[in-house]
Design a protein around this motif. Sequence first.
Motif, short mmCIF file in Angstrom:
data_model
loop_
_atom_site.label_atom_id
_atom_site.label_comp_id
_atom_site.label_asym_id
_atom_site.label_seq_id
_atom_site.Cartn_x
_atom_site.Cartn_y
_atom_site.Cartn_z
N THR A 1 0.83 -1.21 0.00
CA THR A 1 0.00 0.00 0.00
C THR A 1 0.86 1.25 0.00
O THR A 1 0.60 2.21 -0.73
N THR A 2 1.92 1.25 0.82
CA THR A 2 2.84 2.39 0.86
C THR A 2 3.45 2.63 -0.51
O THR A 2 3.60 3.79 -0.95
N GLU A 3 3.82 1.56 -1.21
CA GLU A 3 4.42 1.72 -2.54
C GLU A 3 3.44 2.35 -3.51
O GLU A 3 3.82 3.21 -4.32
N CYS A 4 2.17 1.95 -3.44
CA CYS A 4 1.15 2.53 -4.32
C CYS A 4 1.05 4.04 -4.10
O CYS A 4 1.04 4.83 -5.06
N PHE A 5 0.98 4.45 -2.84
CA PHE A 5 0.83 5.88 -2.54
C PHE A 5 2.11 6.66 -2.81
O PHE A 5 2.06 7.81 -3.26
N SER B 1 1.98 8.53 3.05
CA SER B 1 2.14 7.31 2.24
C SER B 1 2.49 6.12 3.11
O SER B 1 2.00 5.00 2.88
N TRP B 2 3.33 6.33 4.13
CA TRP B 2 3.75 5.22 5.00
C TRP B 2 2.67 4.80 5.98
O TRP B 2 2.62 3.63 6.39
N THR B 3 1.80 5.72 6.38
CA THR B 3 0.89 5.42 7.50
C THR B 3 -0.58 5.21 7.11
O THR B 3 -1.30 4.55 7.85
N ILE B 4 -1.01 5.74 5.98
CA ILE B 4 -2.44 5.75 5.68
C ILE B 4 -3.03 4.34 5.55
O ILE B 4 -4.18 4.10 5.88
N GLY B 5 -2.21 3.38 5.09
CA GLY B 5 -2.74 2.03 4.89
C GLY B 5 -2.62 1.12 6.10
O GLY B 5 -3.17 0.00 6.10
N ILE B 6 -1.90 1.55 7.13
CA ILE B 6 -1.62 0.67 8.27
C ILE B 6 -2.89 0.18 8.96
O ILE B 6 -3.09 -1.04 9.12
N PRO B 7 -3.82 1.07 9.41
CA PRO B 7 -5.01 0.57 10.10
C PRO B 7 -5.90 -0.31 9.23
O PRO B 7 -6.46 -1.31 9.70
N ILE C 1 -5.08 0.58 -4.89
CA ILE C 1 -4.26 0.26 -6.07
C ILE C 1 -4.82 0.92 -7.33
O ILE C 1 -4.11 1.67 -8.01
N THR C 2 -6.10 0.67 -7.61
CA THR C 2 -6.68 1.18 -8.86
C THR C 2 -6.78 2.71 -8.86
O THR C 2 -6.40 3.36 -9.86
N VAL C 3 -7.28 3.30 -7.77
CA VAL C 3 -7.41 4.76 -7.72
C VAL C 3 -6.05 5.47 -7.83
O VAL C 3 -5.91 6.40 -8.64
N PRO C 4 -5.02 5.06 -7.05
CA PRO C 4 -3.70 5.68 -7.26
C PRO C 4 -3.18 5.53 -8.68
O PRO C 4 -2.58 6.46 -9.23
N PHE C 5 -3.42 4.35 -9.27
CA PHE C 5 -2.97 4.12 -10.65
C PHE C 5 -3.65 5.09 -11.61
O PHE C 5 -3.00 5.67 -12.50
N LEU C 6 -4.95 5.31 -11.44
CA LEU C 6 -5.68 6.24 -12.30
C LEU C 6 -5.21 7.68 -12.08
O LEU C 6 -5.13 8.47 -13.03
N LEU C 7 -4.89 8.04 -10.82
CA LEU C 7 -4.36 9.37 -10.54
C LEU C 7 -3.02 9.58 -11.24
O LEU C 7 -2.74 10.66 -11.77
N ILE C 8 -2.19 8.53 -11.22
CA ILE C 8 -0.88 8.61 -11.90
C ILE C 8 -1.07 8.78 -13.40
O ILE C 8 -0.41 9.62 -14.04
N LEU C 9 -1.99 8.01 -13.97
CA LEU C 9 -2.26 8.14 -15.41
C LEU C 9 -2.78 9.53 -15.75
O LEU C 9 -2.40 10.11 -16.78
N GLY C 10 -3.63 10.07 -14.87
CA GLY C 10 -4.14 11.43 -15.09
C GLY C 10 -3.03 12.46 -15.05
O GLY C 10 -2.98 13.38 -15.88
N SER C 11 -2.10 12.30 -14.09
CA SER C 11 -0.96 13.22 -14.00
C SER C 11 -0.11 13.16 -15.25
O SER C 11 0.30 14.20 -15.79
N TYR C 12 0.14 11.94 -15.74
CA TYR C 12 1.02 11.80 -16.90
C TYR C 12 0.35 12.24 -18.20
O TYR C 12 1.04 12.64 -19.14
N SER C 13 -0.97 12.16 -18.26
CA SER C 13 -1.64 12.68 -19.45
C SER C 13 -1.44 14.20 -19.55
O SER C 13 -1.21 14.74 -20.63
N LYS C 14 -1.50 14.87 -18.38
CA LYS C 14 -1.26 16.32 -18.36
C LYS C 14 0.22 16.62 -18.62
O LYS C 14 0.55 17.56 -19.37
N LEU D 1 5.13 -1.56 -14.41
CA LEU D 1 5.57 -2.88 -13.95
C LEU D 1 4.90 -3.28 -12.64
O LEU D 1 4.39 -4.40 -12.50
N PHE D 2 4.85 -2.36 -11.68
CA PHE D 2 4.30 -2.67 -10.36
C PHE D 2 2.78 -2.76 -10.39
O PHE D 2 2.19 -3.76 -9.97
N PHE D 3 2.13 -1.71 -10.87
CA PHE D 3 0.66 -1.68 -10.86
C PHE D 3 0.07 -2.70 -11.82
O PHE D 3 -0.96 -3.31 -11.53
N GLY D 4 0.70 -2.89 -12.97
CA GLY D 4 0.17 -3.83 -13.95
C GLY D 4 0.07 -5.24 -13.39
O GLY D 4 -0.98 -5.89 -13.48
#
Length: 313
Positions: free
Chosen positions: A115-119, A154-160, A213-226, A256-259
């Motif tokens: 989860t930390t890696e995704c964020f 990024s490190w803490t949000i997924g822990i709980p 996983i999916t939402v961060p991936f879509l945010l990354i794709l949105g950033s890279y489209s811009k 590689l990671f998200f795919g």
Amino acid sequence: MNHQEIPPEGNLTEVMEFVLLGFADIPRLQWLLFGLFLIIYIIILMSNGTIFLITKMDPALQSPMYFFLANFSFLEICYVSATLPRMLMNLGTQRRSISLVACATQMCFVLMFGTTECFLLTVMAYDRYVAICNPLNYLLVMNHRVCTQLVTGSWTIGIPVQIGQTYQIFSLPFCGSKEINHFFCDIPPILKLACGDTFVNEMLVYIVVVLFITVPFLLILGSYSKIISIILKLPSATSQAKAFSPCSSHLMVVVLFFGTGITAYLRPNTRSSEGTDKALSLFYTILTPMFNPMIYSLRNKDVITALRKLLCK
């Protein structure tokens, strides 16, 4: 996912340990695999450790981008250490048993680091977005306080969430087979060993996968489209290549990671897919951490220069 029916109460025995089958289906290659994964583990520790070291020591690598890269390299060491040492021990001793508590602990750490890696990859994409789309205010927007907050989040949000998900899965009754056809305690093979209906657990897994996983991936794709649209407006091919160079390294790691991660958790799980699941898991838990330093260093002149300085010293 397949699950077992709850047997009559008299035949129900509480499972206190599991057996990680790993690569038991290829017994003649056990020592070869041990040597191979040991070399991979050493490469991961040394390469990611070196990147972490030079980004902390070299004055030229004190920008927000390298601050995130240092955290990412440290995360990769933690992530791979949650699975590879146990795998090496199993291959070396051929003792594949793992207690229920140890299995739950391993799963929890793998999920938290994943989860930390995704964020963190999402944060790194945001950093590139600000650097290219708002370069004049880059250092103002990505100041030290903001960078620290983004990394801490990024490190803490997924822990709980992941602790709760692990607790929920291991609160299920396990009966009958205790063999996990995997090289670490992952969610799909564990749920296959649970007795009774696991529908609610599976739905919660899918919800977590979509959110983390999916939402961060879509945010990354949105950033890279811009980012790509801005880069294409630059006047020369040279300036376009220079602007996209750090982005291309990050984008390769993201794909590689998200795919492999999304494919592993969102595809239908059947008995015939267990071999594919292990192969996909190898990519996002072991091979990606090994490739990341090569991708970032070989395509980054600043990192290569810092590495040469370190070697000369």
